[in-house]
Design a protein around this motif. Sequence first.
Motif, short mmCIF file in Angstrom:
data_model
loop_
_atom_site.label_atom_id
_atom_site.label_comp_id
_atom_site.label_asym_id
_atom_site.label_seq_id
_atom_site.Cartn_x
_atom_site.Cartn_y
_atom_site.Cartn_z
N PRO A 12 0.73 -1.29 -0.12
CA PRO A 12 0.06 -0.07 0.09
C PRO A 12 0.75 1.24 -0.09
O PRO A 12 0.59 2.35 0.86
N TYR A 13 1.61 1.39 -1.10
CA TYR A 13 2.65 2.67 -1.17
C TYR A 13 1.79 3.94 -1.38
O TYR A 13 2.17 4.94 -1.14
N VAL A 14 0.72 3.53 -1.93
CA VAL A 14 -0.20 4.98 -1.93
C VAL A 14 -0.66 5.42 -0.76
O VAL A 14 -1.14 6.70 -0.77
N HIS A 15 -0.59 4.74 0.42
CA HIS A 15 -1.06 5.21 1.64
C HIS A 15 0.42 5.62 2.41
O HIS A 15 0.63 6.62 3.11
N PHE A 16 1.21 4.71 2.18
CA PHE A 16 2.72 4.80 2.86
C PHE A 16 3.02 6.03 2.37
O PHE A 16 4.39 6.72 3.06
N ALA A 74 3.10 1.42 -13.86
CA ALA A 74 3.30 2.87 -13.66
C ALA A 74 2.28 3.62 -14.21
O ALA A 74 2.13 4.90 -13.75
N PHE A 75 1.48 3.32 -15.26
CA PHE A 75 0.37 3.89 -15.50
C PHE A 75 -0.84 4.13 -14.51
O PHE A 75 -1.72 5.07 -14.30
N TRP A 76 -0.84 2.80 -13.92
CA TRP A 76 -1.89 2.69 -12.57
C TRP A 76 -1.37 3.77 -11.71
O TRP A 76 -2.22 4.42 -10.91
N PHE A 118 -3.50 7.13 -9.20
CA PHE A 118 -3.88 6.57 -8.04
C PHE A 118 -2.71 6.72 -6.86
O PHE A 118 -3.07 7.22 -5.86
N LEU A 119 -1.55 7.11 -7.41
CA LEU A 119 -0.20 7.77 -6.44
C LEU A 119 -0.13 9.10 -6.41
O LEU A 119 -0.07 9.64 -7.57
N HIS A 120 -0.37 9.74 -5.39
CA HIS A 120 0.03 11.25 -5.05
C HIS A 120 0.98 11.45 -3.97
O HIS A 120 0.63 11.36 -2.82
N GLY A 148 -2.43 7.02 6.39
CA GLY A 148 -1.01 6.69 5.89
C GLY A 148 -0.49 5.39 6.31
O GLY A 148 -0.97 4.31 5.82
N LEU A 149 0.02 5.11 7.61
CA LEU A 149 0.50 3.89 7.97
C LEU A 149 -0.36 3.10 8.27
O LEU A 149 -0.23 1.67 7.88
N GLY A 150 -1.40 3.45 8.89
CA GLY A 150 -2.56 2.09 8.83
C GLY A 150 -2.95 1.71 7.62
O GLY A 150 -3.80 0.66 7.80
N HIS A 151 -2.91 2.46 6.66
CA HIS A 151 -3.64 2.15 5.18
C HIS A 151 -5.06 1.59 5.38
O HIS A 151 -5.47 0.53 4.74
N CYS A 152 -6.08 2.16 6.24
CA CYS A 152 -7.31 1.50 6.58
C CYS A 152 -8.11 1.46 5.29
O CYS A 152 -8.85 0.56 5.10
N ALA A 153 -8.00 2.58 4.34
CA ALA A 153 -8.68 2.40 3.28
C ALA A 153 -8.53 1.50 2.30
O ALA A 153 -9.38 1.00 1.47
N SER A 154 -7.30 0.94 2.29
CA SER A 154 -6.95 -0.39 1.44
C SER A 154 -7.80 -1.39 1.53
O SER A 154 -8.11 -2.34 0.66
N CYS A 155 -8.30 -1.75 2.81
CA CYS A 155 -9.12 -2.80 3.01
C CYS A 155 -10.65 -2.26 3.24
O CYS A 155 -11.30 -3.15 2.69
N HIS A 156 -10.84 -1.28 3.66
CA HIS A 156 -12.20 -0.71 3.84
C HIS A 156 -13.04 0.24 3.02
O HIS A 156 -13.57 0.74 3.25
N SER A 157 -12.25 0.08 1.66
CA SER A 157 -12.98 0.65 0.89
C SER A 157 -13.17 -0.31 -0.65
O SER A 157 -12.35 -1.07 -0.71
N PRO A 158 -14.15 -0.04 -1.32
CA PRO A 158 -14.28 -0.84 -2.69
C PRO A 158 -13.45 -0.52 -3.78
O PRO A 158 -12.89 0.84 -3.66
N LEU A 159 -13.14 -1.47 -4.40
CA LEU A 159 -12.18 -1.18 -5.56
C LEU A 159 -12.82 -1.00 -6.85
O LEU A 159 -13.74 -1.69 -7.08
N ASN A 160 -12.03 -0.37 -7.77
CA ASN A 160 -12.62 -0.35 -9.03
C ASN A 160 -12.14 -1.39 -9.80
O ASN A 160 -11.37 -2.30 -9.51
N VAL A 161 -12.48 -1.36 -11.42
CA VAL A 161 -12.06 -2.72 -12.20
C VAL A 161 -10.64 -2.72 -12.28
O VAL A 161 -10.05 -3.79 -12.72
N ILE A 162 -9.77 -1.73 -12.10
CA ILE A 162 -8.33 -1.95 -12.18
C ILE A 162 -7.73 -1.87 -10.74
O ILE A 162 -6.48 -1.79 -10.72
N GLY A 163 -8.34 -2.34 -9.71
CA GLY A 163 -7.96 -2.42 -8.53
C GLY A 163 -7.53 -1.10 -7.70
O GLY A 163 -6.71 -1.08 -6.61
#
Length: 424
Positions: A124-128, A169-171, A175-177, A200-215
Motif C-alpha cells: 500500500p505505497y499509495v498510503h505509505f 506505472a500507468f496505474w 492513484f499515487l499522489h 497513512g501508516l494504517g492504510h485502513c482504506a486499502s481494506c475498508h474501501s471498494p475497488l474499481n475494475v483496475i484495483g
Amino acid sequence: MNRRRIWIGAAAIAVLGLAIATAIMYQPAIAPIAPPVPDSFDAQLRREGARVVALGDCVVCHTAKDGRPFAGGLPLATPFGTIYATNITPDPQTGIGNWSEAAFARALRHGVSRDGHILYPAFPYVHFTRISDHDIAAAYAYLMSREPVRASTPANRLIFPLNFRPLVAFWNVLFLHPGPREADASQDAQWNRGKLLVDGLGHCASCHSPLNVIGGEKAGHAFDGGIVDGWEAPPLNTFDGAAKAWTREQLVTYLRTGRASEHGAAAGPMLPVTRDLATVPAEDVEAIARYILSLQKGPPPAVQAVATPAATPAEQRGALLFNASCAQCHGTGSPMQTIGERPTLAFSTAINAATPRNAVQMILNGIDWHGENTMNYMPAFSGIYDDRQVADLVAYIRGAYSTKPAWSDAQSLVAKLRKEDSAQ
C-alpha cells in the motif's frame, strides 16, 4: 502534402507518447550497500521503528503462515491473481539487507524496488507515501536490526497483461499522489494524528474501501467497506452493522484487544491487526478511534431487541446445531457470557450485517488459538458441518439474534467461500 503532414504528425505523437511512457515506466536502480550493523542505529530510533512497523501492520502481510516474521511468502489473493509478499528481513540475498535508506524510502513513497522494478499496489505505497521522513528512518532502523532470514519469495501468479510490471506505472499516474499531507488547521492535534495514522501508516482504506475494475480505491467511496481474503471489511464511515452505537472507549478497546463489550470479537484479517495495535502506545489507538468516529455519517444505530425464536425449517434445523455446538459459549446464561463477559450475539456486527459473509467465515474458520490469549478463540466447523448445515446455522442465528431481515441464498455463499478458503 496534407497526407504527409498527417503521417508526420502521427509519428511525432507516437514518439512523444513512447518517450512519456518510457519516462513513466523506467526507474533507475539505487546502488546496493553492505548490510548495516544493527548497533549502528540509535537505540531510541529502533524503538520508535518498532512502533511504526506495528502501526503499519508490516508483520501481518510479510509473514507466511508458520513462517519467520517479516520473511515474506504470504499469498495475497487479488481479483487479478496471487501476489506473494516479499522478504523484508535484512538478508542481502533474498531480503532488503543491501538496501540503503533512500531505496527503502523510495519503495514506501513511490512503489519502486531498489533495483528499479515497480512494485504491485498490493503493497500500500499509495498510503505509505504520507509517512514522515522520521518514521521512515525509524522503520528502516528497526527492520535492518532484525535477524536476517534467507527465504526466497515465490513467483507471483497474475493474469496477462497484469504480470507485466511496467504497466503499473500507468496505474500510479491515476492513484499515487506522493508526499505527506498538510494537517487540518481546523482540527486539534489528536484528530490530525488519527487521520495521519488511518490514511497513512494504517492504510485502513486499502481494506475498508471498494475497488474499481483496475484495483484502485473507488473515488468518492473511501471507507465504504470492501472485501479482503473472503471476509467483509465493514464500512468505517457508518456502523450500520452494529446493533448499538460504538463509544470511543469501546473502539479503543476493540482495536487494542480484539474484543469490545456490546459488539463482539475481531476475526479474519482484522484479528492480527488488533494484535499489532496492542503493542503501540495507547495514545496512537485513541487518535485512530477519534478520527474514525468523526467519519460517521447519519445517526447512530438504535438499540435492537432480540428477535423471535426459530420459525422456518432452516432455522429449526439450525437451532438444533446451535444447541449442540454453540450454546456452550454463546447461549443465554452460558459461562462464557456470565463469567467470560462475552457479549451476546445480538450485538455482533457479523450477525447484523447486510450479508452473511463474515458469519459464514467465522463458522467455517473460527479463530485460531493464540498462545495464552484464549478469550478470542473459537473452533472451526468447516470439517464438521456441510454447506447446508452451515447455512441453517446462520439462518437460525440471524433469526434468533437480529431483528433485521433474513439472509437469502446463504448455502451458495457457503459453498463459494469454502472453495475460496481451500484455494488459499
